[in-house]
Design an enzyme around this catalytic site. Structure first.
Site, PDB file in Angstrom:
ATOM      1  N   THR A  96     -23.228  31.862  43.771  1.00  0.00           N
ATOM      2  CA  THR A  96     -22.542  33.105  44.141  1.00  0.00           C
ATOM      3  C   THR A  96     -21.947  33.726  42.874  1.00  0.00           C
ATOM      4  O   THR A  96     -21.652  33.014  41.921  1.00  0.00           O
ATOM      5  CB  THR A  96     -21.412  32.748  45.132  1.00  0.00           C
TER       6      THR A  96
ATOM      7  N   ARG B  73     -25.763  33.398  60.101  1.00  0.00           N
ATOM      8  CA  ARG B  73     -24.606  32.771  59.455  1.00  0.00           C
ATOM      9  C   ARG B  73     -24.010  33.668  58.347  1.00  0.00           C
ATOM     10  O   ARG B  73     -24.719  34.247  57.536  1.00  0.00           O
ATOM     11  CB  ARG B  73     -25.044  31.433  58.854  1.00  0.00           C
ATOM     12  N   VAL B  74     -22.698  33.779  58.356  1.00  0.00           N
ATOM     13  CA  VAL B  74     -22.000  34.511  57.299  1.00  0.00           C
ATOM     14  C   VAL B  74     -20.973  33.565  56.689  1.00  0.00           C
ATOM     15  O   VAL B  74     -20.254  32.878  57.421  1.00  0.00           O
ATOM     16  CB  VAL B  74     -21.303  35.773  57.865  1.00  0.00           C
TER      17      VAL B  74
ATOM     18  N   THR C 119     -18.981  25.988  49.517  1.00  0.00           N
ATOM     19  CA  THR C 119     -19.477  26.016  50.897  1.00  0.00           C
ATOM     20  C   THR C 119     -18.499  26.811  51.761  1.00  0.00           C
ATOM     21  O   THR C 119     -17.376  26.380  52.039  1.00  0.00           O
ATOM     22  CB  THR C 119     -19.667  24.580  51.422  1.00  0.00           C
ATOM     23  N   GLY C 120     -18.964  28.005  52.150  1.00  0.00           N
ATOM     24  CA  GLY C 120     -18.088  29.017  52.726  1.00  0.00           C
ATOM     25  C   GLY C 120     -17.302  28.597  53.953  1.00  0.00           C
ATOM     26  O   GLY C 120     -16.163  29.052  54.150  1.00  0.00           O
TER      27      GLY C 120
END
Ligand code: ASP
Length: 383
Positions: free
Chosen positions: A249, A277-278, A302-303
Site C-alpha cells: 500500500t 472486501r474493503v 492487514t486492514g
C-alpha cells in the site's frame, strides 16, 4: 533680492517684479524635490523590509520563506520484507521511486504548496509505479480483477474523501480528493464512485491497465494455497502465508509552511480478496487521519485489524486526550495494541511541529522522509 533657505534646504531667491514666475518655478522645483524624497524614503522602507525578511528566512527556514517547519513522510507498504529476498537491482528500483516521490512532494512544500497537494502528488507517483500495490501494480481479487481503495484527509478543516472498490480509476487518490472537494459526501464506492468520476472528467482506464505479471503470479499462488486449505474464509481476507504479507500500500503525510497537516493512503487491498472486501485504507480513522491539533497518519498492514482498532484515529485521540507525544502514541498503538489482536503492519505519522514517527511490527516497511538536515532518507528494513 532676498536670499534665504527653506525647510527643504532649497535656496529661496526673491527679486522684486518677478514674484509670480518665481513662485511658480519655486513650487515646481519643490514638488520635484518632495517626490524624490518620497521615493528615497519608500526605497529605504522597502530595503528594511527585505533585510527583515531575509533575516526571518535565515532564522526560521534554513533559507526558505517560512515561519513553520514543513515536512513530508511517505510509505510504500509494510510486510515480510527481508534482505535475503531482495536483489540489489530491485532494492534500487524501490529506493529510486521512493526518492522521486519524496523529492517531488518536498519540492511542492518548499514552493509554498499545500500539504494536500503534496500528499496527492506523491501518492499519484506511487500509484503510477508498478512496484507498489496501488494503482498500476495493484493485487488481484479472487475473481482476478483489481479493486482499488483510497482516502485523503485535510487536517485544517477535518474534511475527508474516500473511494472504495473502484475498478477503472487510474489514480484513486485524486478521485478521493474530488469526493472531498466536489461532493457532499465522504466515501463513494464501486460503480457509483465511477459514475461520479465520469461526471467530473476523471480519466477511466480498462482493467488491463493495472495488470503486472508479478501480482498475477502472487494471485495464482494464493489460489493454489487456498485450494490446499479448502478455502477457509478467514484466510481469504487476512492471509497468514508470509509470501502474501507484502502489502505494498502507499501513503503520505505532510505538514506545510502554513502549519496544515494532510494524510492520504491508496491500495489495491489484499491478494485474493473477495465478496467486495474493503480494507482500512479508505476508512477515515482506520487507514488515514489528519487533524491539525494532533497529527496526520497513514497506515499499511492487514486492514481488518486496523479497522477494528481505528488505528489512525486512535493515535490522534491518544495525543488529544492524554497529551502524549506523537512517537509514544504511535508506538503504543502499532507495537502494543495491534499485536495483541494479531495485527501486522505499520504507520507513518507527523505532528504539527514536524515530529515524525514510523513504527511497524513487521520485518520491513518501505518508508522515506527528509531528515533534520534536509537530506532525503529511504529505509526498507528494521534498523
Ligand atoms: N491495508 C491494506 C488493506 O488491508 C493493505 C496493505 O496495507 O497492504 O487493504
Amino acid at each position: 533680492m532676498i536670499m534665504s533657505w527653506d525647510a527643504f534646504g532649497m535656496r529661496v531667491c526673491r527679486a522684486a517684479g518677478d514674484e509670480t514666475e518665481f513662485f511658480e518655478s519655486y513650487f515646481e522645483e519643490r514638488n520635484e524635490m518632495t517626490n524624490s524624497i518620497n521615493l528615497i524614503s519608500g526605497s529605504i522602507t522597502l530595503g528594511v523590509f527585505w533585510v527583515l525578511l531575509i533575516a526571518a528566512e535565515y532564522t526560521y527556514g534554513q533559507g526558505e520563506t517560512t515561519m513553520h517547519p514543513y515536512r513530508l513522510v511517505i510509505q510504500g507498504g509494510a510486510g515480510t520484507i527481508s534482505r535475503g529476498q531482495m536483489t540489489p537491482e530491485l532494492e534500487k528500483e524501490y529506493t529510486d521511486k521512493l526518492l522521486e516521490a519524496l523529492n517531488t512532494g518536498y519540492g511542492i512544500l518548499q514552493k509554498n504548496g499545500t500539504s494536500l497537494d503534496a500528499v496527492e502528488t506523491v501518492i499519484k507517483i506511487l500509484e503510477d509505479s508498478p512496484l507498489f500495490n496501488a494503482g498500476k501494480g495493484a493485487v488481484f481479487t479472487h475473481e482476478g480483477t483489481n479493486e482499488l481503495d483510497a482516502s485523503i484527509m485535510d487536517g485544517r478543516t477535518l474534511k475527508a474523501g474516500a473511494v472504495a472498490a473502484v475498478k477503472h480509476i487510474k489514480n484513486p487518490i485524486s478521485l478521493a480528493r474530488l469526493v472531498m472537494e466536489q461532493s457532499a459526501h465522504v466515501m463513494l464506492v464501486g460503480e457509483g464512485a465511477e459514475a461520479f468520476a465520469k461526471g467530473h472528467g476523471v480519466q477511466l482506464v480498462p482493467q488491463e491497465y493495472f495488470y503486472t505479471e508479478k501480482r498475477w503470479q502472487q494471485y495464482l499462488k494464493a489460489k493454489e494455497d487456498e485450494k490446499k486449505d479448502s478455502g477457509a474464509p478467514r484466510k481469504q481476507v487476512a492471509p497468514e502465508d508470509s509470501s502474501q504479507k507484502k502489502h505494498g500500500t502507499v501513503g503520505c503525510v505532510a505538514l506545510d509552511k502554513m502549519g496544515n497537516l494532510a494524510a492520504g493512503t491508496s491500495t489495491g487491498g489484499t491478494t485474493n480478496k473477495r465478496f467486495g472486501r474493503v480494507g482500512d485504507s479508505p476508512i477515515i480513522g482506520a487507514g488515514t487521519y489528519a487533524d491539525n491539533r494532533t497529527c496526520a497518519v497513514s497506515a499499511t498492514g492487514t486492514g481488518e485489524y486496523f479497522i477494528r482498532l481505528a488505528v489512525a484515529h486512535d493515535i490522534s485521540a491518544m495525543m488529544e486526550y492524554t497529551g502524549v507525544p506523537l512517537e509514544k502514541a504511535a508506538q503504543t498503538v502499532v507495537m502494543e495494541k495491534l499485536p495483541k489482536i494479531g495485527g501486522d503492519g505499520g504507520v507513518i505519522a507527523i505532528d504539527g511541529h514536524g515530529n515524525i514517527a514510523m513504527p511497524f511490527n513487521t520485518t520491513g516497511m518501505y518508508r522515506a522522509y527528509i531528515d533534520d538536515g534536509g537530506k532525503p532518507v529511504v529505509k526498507i528494513y528494521k534498523e
